[in-house]
Design a protein around this motif. Structure first.
Motif, PDB file in Angstrom:
ATOM      1  N   ASN A  98       0.831  -1.208   0.000  1.00  0.00           N
ATOM      2  CA  ASN A  98       0.000   0.000   0.000  1.00  0.00           C
ATOM      3  C   ASN A  98       0.859   1.249   0.000  1.00  0.00           C
ATOM      4  N   SER A  99       2.191   1.072  -0.020  1.00  0.00           N
ATOM      5  CA  SER A  99       3.119   2.200   0.042  1.00  0.00           C
ATOM      6  C   SER A  99       4.147   2.093  -1.076  1.00  0.00           C
ATOM      7  N   LEU A 100       4.311   3.171  -1.844  1.00  0.00           N
ATOM      8  CA  LEU A 100       5.335   3.207  -2.887  1.00  0.00           C
ATOM      9  C   LEU A 100       6.730   3.196  -2.271  1.00  0.00           C
ATOM     10  N   ASP A 101       6.901   3.895  -1.163  1.00  0.00           N
ATOM     11  CA  ASP A 101       8.195   3.891  -0.477  1.00  0.00           C
ATOM     12  C   ASP A 101       8.582   2.480  -0.053  1.00  0.00           C
ATOM     13  N   GLU A 102       7.609   1.732   0.481  1.00  0.00           N
ATOM     14  CA  GLU A 102       7.896   0.374   0.944  1.00  0.00           C
ATOM     15  C   GLU A 102       8.335  -0.519  -0.210  1.00  0.00           C
ATOM     16  N   LEU A 103       7.681  -0.398  -1.359  1.00  0.00           N
ATOM     17  CA  LEU A 103       8.066  -1.189  -2.526  1.00  0.00           C
ATOM     18  C   LEU A 103       9.477  -0.843  -2.990  1.00  0.00           C
ATOM     19  N   ALA A 104       9.790   0.453  -3.039  1.00  0.00           N
ATOM     20  CA  ALA A 104      11.104   0.884  -3.500  1.00  0.00           C
ATOM     21  C   ALA A 104      12.199   0.389  -2.563  1.00  0.00           C
ATOM     22  N   ILE A 105      11.979   0.517  -1.258  1.00  0.00           N
ATOM     23  CA  ILE A 105      12.981   0.074  -0.287  1.00  0.00           C
ATOM     24  C   ILE A 105      13.125  -1.439  -0.314  1.00  0.00           C
ATOM     25  N   TYR A 106      11.987  -2.132  -0.442  1.00  0.00           N
ATOM     26  CA  TYR A 106      12.004  -3.594  -0.436  1.00  0.00           C
ATOM     27  C   TYR A 106      12.892  -4.139  -1.544  1.00  0.00           C
ATOM     28  N   VAL A 107      12.683  -3.689  -2.769  1.00  0.00           N
ATOM     29  CA  VAL A 107      13.432  -4.266  -3.888  1.00  0.00           C
ATOM     30  C   VAL A 107      14.887  -3.782  -3.884  1.00  0.00           C
ATOM     31  N   VAL A 133       7.293   3.682 -10.960  1.00  0.00           N
ATOM     32  CA  VAL A 133       8.394   4.048 -11.858  1.00  0.00           C
ATOM     33  C   VAL A 133       8.819   5.491 -11.600  1.00  0.00           C
ATOM     34  N   GLU A 134       7.843   6.388 -11.529  1.00  0.00           N
ATOM     35  CA  GLU A 134       8.147   7.801 -11.294  1.00  0.00           C
ATOM     36  C   GLU A 134       8.697   8.026  -9.894  1.00  0.00           C
ATOM     37  N   HIS A 135       8.162   7.291  -8.930  1.00  0.00           N
ATOM     38  CA  HIS A 135       8.603   7.465  -7.549  1.00  0.00           C
ATOM     39  C   HIS A 135      10.060   7.040  -7.393  1.00  0.00           C
ATOM     40  N   ILE A 136      10.462   5.947  -8.045  1.00  0.00           N
ATOM     41  CA  ILE A 136      11.848   5.499  -7.964  1.00  0.00           C
ATOM     42  C   ILE A 136      12.778   6.488  -8.662  1.00  0.00           C
ATOM     43  N   ARG A 137      12.324   7.110  -9.766  1.00  0.00           N
ATOM     44  CA  ARG A 137      13.132   8.146 -10.419  1.00  0.00           C
ATOM     45  C   ARG A 137      13.385   9.297  -9.446  1.00  0.00           C
ATOM     46  N   THR A 138      12.331   9.705  -8.741  1.00  0.00           N
ATOM     47  CA  THR A 138      12.462  10.812  -7.782  1.00  0.00           C
ATOM     48  C   THR A 138      13.414  10.445  -6.654  1.00  0.00           C
ATOM     49  N   LEU A 139      13.265   9.215  -6.123  1.00  0.00           N
ATOM     50  CA  LEU A 139      14.142   8.774  -5.046  1.00  0.00           C
ATOM     51  C   LEU A 139      15.586   8.681  -5.511  1.00  0.00           C
ATOM     52  N   ALA A 140      15.794   8.176  -6.742  1.00  0.00           N
ATOM     53  CA  ALA A 140      17.152   8.059  -7.274  1.00  0.00           C
ATOM     54  C   ALA A 140      17.814   9.412  -7.397  1.00  0.00           C
ATOM     55  N   ALA A 141      17.064  10.409  -7.874  1.00  0.00           N
ATOM     56  CA  ALA A 141      17.626  11.751  -7.987  1.00  0.00           C
ATOM     57  C   ALA A 141      17.940  12.343  -6.613  1.00  0.00           C
ATOM     58  N   ARG A 142      17.069  12.095  -5.660  1.00  0.00           N
ATOM     59  CA  ARG A 142      17.279  12.592  -4.300  1.00  0.00           C
ATOM     60  C   ARG A 142      18.503  11.969  -3.669  1.00  0.00           C
ATOM     61  N   LEU A 143      18.685  10.661  -3.862  1.00  0.00           N
ATOM     62  CA  LEU A 143      19.840   9.978  -3.311  1.00  0.00           C
ATOM     63  C   LEU A 143      21.134  10.434  -3.988  1.00  0.00           C
ATOM     64  N   ALA A 144      21.076  10.636  -5.312  1.00  0.00           N
ATOM     65  CA  ALA A 144      22.252  11.080  -6.035  1.00  0.00           C
ATOM     66  C   ALA A 144      22.692  12.458  -5.557  1.00  0.00           C
ATOM     67  N   SER A 145      21.731  13.374  -5.353  1.00  0.00           N
ATOM     68  CA  SER A 145      22.081  14.731  -4.901  1.00  0.00           C
ATOM     69  C   SER A 145      22.627  14.728  -3.485  1.00  0.00           C
ATOM     70  N   ALA A 146      22.273  13.692  -2.699  1.00  0.00           N
ATOM     71  CA  ALA A 146      22.749  13.638  -1.323  1.00  0.00           C
ATOM     72  C   ALA A 146      24.242  13.363  -1.240  1.00  0.00           C
TER      73      ALA A 146
END
Length: 316
Positions: free
Chosen positions: A276-285, A301-314
């Motif tokens: 029920n959570s996009l964050d949970e799916l992204a972290i799980y895989v 797909v879009e949520h993982i793109r956003t997370l990837a960009a956020r992690l890269a900028s970190a």
């Protein structure tokens, strides 16, 4: 052609495997004549087994109160049964510990010393982990199994994950054990669809019935169907990934209750899972340690793109 004593044991086994048999079916399975079947049935009755005649079909069924027939086990089968009984206390069936101990005592009393040494050696280096999951009453499993075997409709009180209770009427098909939980796969008569039920959340009602004609199951692979039903279909987001490892390698970290794996080739596989959570799916895989590609749903797909960009900028 079976020798008489061995044939009687085989006949007992057949009578206990199914509710009813016609004389012709028994004759075909045992490779004997219908007349010999009738004589063997009379022999079983003479030994105290209540074999009843079925009216109108020239058939037979085992009546209530029948004793178990003797068991003929080879060495490996005896070791498997003994180890199963010894580890039953750590399983997912409520109240079976004492029964297992009694059965084990009877078995070990007649075990040859060579087998007893094998079992003790295996047991001495085995450390069971305590079962902390939900347990199921053996009588509930038995009631469901009988309804599945005899094609009898089953009514039960069912509690959903949020505690809501309702009465369900099903045509039960199979019991599935995931290792931690038991599930019933059945056709829901009111909802007119296949459903998966957690057995620890249901309480069967009696009597069962009426009989039904078994339907074609929703999938020839009932194990895979159950895995998808409990790990993917029940959730808001149903995700599909390609993992860059074989299904065998992925299965070492992904259990059937959290995701369904389908081999693509020897170097990749498909993972279907839900949440029920996009964050949970992204972290799980991501935390499984495998290279992957996400295909669906589009929101993920879009949520993982956003997370990837956020992690890269970190790390900049």
């Amino acid at each position: 052609m079976w020798e008489t004593s061995a044939r009687l044991l085989r006949l007992l086994s057949l009578l206990q495997a199914r509710r009813e048999w016609t004389g012709a079916e028994l004759a075909e399975r045992l490779e004997i004549t219908p007349r010999t079947v009738r004589r063997d049935i009379d022999r079983l009755r003479g030994l105290g087994y209540p074999v009843l005649a079925t009216a109108g079909t020239a058939g037979y069924r085992m009546g209530a109160g029948a004793d178990l027939p003797p068991l003929l086990l080879d060495d490996d089968e005896a070791v498997a049964v003994a180890m199963g009984l010894r580890t039953a206390a750590g399983g997912s069936i409520t109240g079976i510990e004492e029964t297992s101990v009694r059965a084990l005592a009877k078995l070990e009393q007649v075990l040859p010393s060579r087998l007893r040494h094998r079992i003790n050696a295996l047991q001495s280096v085995t450390v069971p982990m305590a079962n902390t999951g939900p347990t199921v009453d053996p009588s509930t499993l038995t009631a469901i199994a009988v309804a599945c075997r005899d094609s009898l409709r089953l009514r039960f009180d069912y509690r959903t994950h949020d505690g809501t209770s309702s009465i369900r009427t099903t045509e039960p098909h199979r019991l599935v054990h995931s290792g931690r939980r038991w599930y019933l796969i059945g056709w829901d008569v009111d909802r007119q669809d296949w459903r998966t039920y957690r057995v620890d959340r249901l309480d069967p009602r009696t009597p069962t019935g009426p009989r039904f004609t078994p339907r074609t199951p929703p999938d020839p692979d009932i194990s895979g169907y159950t895995s998808r039903a409990i790990s993917t279909s029940a959730y808001r987001y149903q995700a599909r990934f390609t993992l860059r490892v074989s299904a065998e390698t992925a299965a070492e970290r992904i259990t059937p209750t959290t995701g369904a794996l389908e081999p693509i080739d020897e170097h990749s596989c498909t993972l279907r899972t839900g949440s029920n959570s996009l964050d949970e799916l992204a972290i799980y895989v991501t935390t499984k340690g495998f290279d992957f590609q996400v295909h669906e749903p589009p929101e993920l797909v879009e949520h993982i793109r956003t997370l990837a960009a956020r992690l890269a900028s970190a790390t900049d």
